[in-house]
Design an enzyme around this catalytic site. Structure first.
Site, PDB file in Angstrom:
ATOM      1  N   GLU A  46       0.842  -1.206   0.000  1.00 52.91           N
ATOM      2  CA  GLU A  46       0.000   0.000   0.000  1.00 52.91           C
ATOM      3  C   GLU A  46       0.868   1.243   0.000  1.00 52.91           C
ATOM      4  OE1 GLU A  46      -2.796   0.123   3.240  1.00 52.91           O
ATOM      5  OE2 GLU A  46      -4.117  -1.343   2.321  1.00 52.91           O
ATOM      6  N   GLU A  71      -6.510  -6.946  -0.950  1.00 47.34           N
ATOM      7  CA  GLU A  71      -7.009  -6.855   0.430  1.00 47.34           C
ATOM      8  C   GLU A  71      -8.416  -6.308   0.395  1.00 47.34           C
ATOM      9  OE1 GLU A  71      -5.123  -4.514   3.581  1.00 47.34           O
ATOM     10  OE2 GLU A  71      -3.247  -5.547   3.207  1.00 47.34           O
TER      11      GLU A  71
HETATM   12  C1  IDC Z   1      -3.133  -3.788  10.299  1.00 50.87           C
HETATM   13  C2  IDC Z   1      -3.476  -4.841  11.296  1.00 50.87           C
HETATM   14  C3  IDC Z   1      -2.983  -4.499  12.666  1.00 50.87           C
HETATM   15  C4  IDC Z   1      -1.562  -4.123  12.622  1.00 50.87           C
HETATM   16  C5  IDC Z   1      -1.284  -3.107  11.573  1.00 50.87           C
HETATM   17  C6  IDC Z   1       0.182  -2.903  11.484  1.00 50.87           C
HETATM   18  O1  IDC Z   1      -4.873  -5.063  11.342  1.00 50.87           O
HETATM   19  O2  IDC Z   1      -3.109  -5.616  13.504  1.00 50.87           O
HETATM   20  O3  IDC Z   1      -1.161  -3.627  13.857  1.00 50.87           O
HETATM   21  O4  IDC Z   1      -1.797  -3.535  10.336  1.00 50.87           O
HETATM   22  O5  IDC Z   1       0.546  -2.283  10.337  1.00 50.87           O
HETATM   23  C7  IDC Z   1      -4.248  -2.280   5.598  1.00 50.87           C
HETATM   24  C8  IDC Z   1      -2.864  -2.816   5.700  1.00 50.87           C
HETATM   25  C9  IDC Z   1      -2.769  -3.849   6.784  1.00 50.87           C
HETATM   26  C10 IDC Z   1      -3.645  -3.442   7.972  1.00 50.87           C
HETATM   27  C11 IDC Z   1      -5.081  -3.483   7.521  1.00 50.87           C
HETATM   28  C12 IDC Z   1      -6.074  -3.202   8.645  1.00 50.87           C
HETATM   29  O6  IDC Z   1      -2.369  -3.309   4.468  1.00 50.87           O
HETATM   30  O7  IDC Z   1      -1.427  -3.960   7.154  1.00 50.87           O
HETATM   31  O8  IDC Z   1      -3.483  -4.324   9.037  1.00 50.87           O
HETATM   32  N1  IDC Z   1      -5.250  -2.544   6.453  1.00 50.87           N
HETATM   33  O9  IDC Z   1      -5.885  -1.925   9.161  1.00 50.87           O
HETATM   34  N2  IDC Z   1      -4.707  -1.427   4.716  1.00 50.87           N
HETATM   35  C13 IDC Z   1      -5.969  -1.103   5.020  1.00 50.87           C
HETATM   36  C14 IDC Z   1      -6.337  -1.809   6.126  1.00 50.87           C
END
Ligand code: IDC
Length: 335
Positions: free
Chosen positions: A168, A260
């Site tokens: 991302e 995702e």
């Molecule tokens: C989030 C995880 C969380 C963690 C965080 C760390 O849910 O547990 O602490 O990342 O970076 C994304 C990202 C993905 C995110 C996810 C949800 O690619 O890493 O995970 N998310 O927030 N993009 C949109 C949402």
């Protein structure tokens, strides 16, 4: 022995019946057996017979937290492949946050093993370079070169590998991402000539929407390589019509894969909006846009498919699934 001598005919009949039974109950072709080497054809992902294919599956959470031996085990991956019928496993390798940069060799080995586990089960393996913070993929270029060189060398002869060079990108322009992609693609292609390569888009893979931009930045200035797709992410409780409309119009012009998505907010938590999620699914199904759902772990947030404690217990049953997990499992099982 005794029976064999006395009633060979009966034994033969039993043998024939058993073989017939085995033939009818043995596994249908796996996704990889069915589709083989993929390639991008127009705006679609196509299989070895040049037929558009919509791959569906799960993304792991960060493998530094929920990886091999914890949420990803022989059994949990059997459940994902055999019971949930996933076509594809996205392997999320964070670069920061305790990921790749802390142990390049160890994490390369773990990704490699997970590729092999997916392969043994006939699933595609999407290697996700989960760069997130810093958001400019160029910041990790040196690590990315090393990692993808190592992975491509180990797995170049397998037909089921897809590479995603940037999860991302954020706080970075499309042109800087494009520049990064055009440096990374040859690194992989020089080793693994025919694999499809995915590229994250600006604004956290929103095709620019989250930055007040749009996919026209990409349409007007595409990456100069073939066999590539652009990625899109949505979290249905946060991302509604603007995101849906962008996916709709962009997918008429660009090859897109949804690497995702969640039914929750963009934090991966909060209430599920299954009505909105279903609208995205209707579009993805109509256009055969492939997807992997975030995420196959027992993180406490609502977007993790398993209840907390499941990975330690190893009980991969529907009773131990969150609401979002049951929903996505149905999406995989009943197509
Ligand atoms: C989030 C995880 C969380 C963690 C965080 C760390 O849910 O547990 O602490 O990342 O970076 C994304 C990202 C993905 C995110 C996810 C949800 O690619 O890493 O995970 N998310 O927030 N993009 C949109 C949402």
């Amino acid at each position: 022995m005794y029976k064999n001598v006395i009633v060979p005919g009966i034994n033969q009949a039993i043998l024939c019946l058993s073989l017939a039974f085995l033939a009818t109950t043995s596994h249908a072709e796996t996704p990889v057996e069915q589709h083989g080497q993929l390639h991008v054809c127009g705006t679609q992902l196509c299989d070895q017979n040049n037929q558009p294919v919509q791959l569906r599956g799960m993304s792991t959470h960060g493998i530094q937290w929920y990886g091999w031996g914890h949420c990803l085990t022989e059994k949990s991956l059997d459940v994902l492949a055999d019971e949930w019928k996933a076509d594809i496993l996205r392997i999320s390798l964070y670069v920061q946050e305790g990921g790749y940069e802390t142990d390049p060799e160890g994490y390369t080995n773990q990704v490699s093993q997970l590729i092999n586990e997916a392969s043994e089960r006939g699933m595609y393996a999407l290697v996700d370079w989960h760069q997130l913070d810093p958001g400019d993929p160029n910041a990790n270029l040196h690590y990315a070169r090393q990692f993808f060189t190592d992975i491509a060398n180990r797995h170049k002869d397998q037909v089921n590998i897809i590479y995603d060079v940037a999860n991302e990108p954020n706080d970075v322009s499309w042109s800087a991402i494009k520049n990064y992609a055009e440096q990374m693609i040859p690194v992989i292609r020089n080793i693994d000539h025919d694999a499809s390569i995915f590229i994250g888009t600006h604004g956290w893979s929103s095709l620019g929407v989250s930055d007040g931009r749009s996919s026209w930045d990409i349409i007007n200035n595409p990456v100069q390589h073939s066999n590539i797709m652009y990625t899109f992410h949505f979290y249905a409780a946060s991302h509604q019509d603007a995101y849906l409309n962008e996916l709709d119009q962009a997918s008429d012009r660009l090859p897109i894969f949804v690497t995702e998505w969640g039914s929750q907010t963009y934090t991966g938590d909060g209430d599920n909006d299954f009505v909105m999620a279903q609208r995205f699914h209707d579009l993805m199904n109509t256009k055969k846009i492939g997807w992997t759902n975030w995420n196959f772990s027992d993180d406490f947030r609502s977007g993790a498919v398993w209840n907390s404690g499941t990975c330690a217990s190893g009980q991969w049953t529907t009773e131990n699934m969150k609401e979002s997990g049951v929903w996505v499992r149905d999406k995989l099982r009943y197509r």
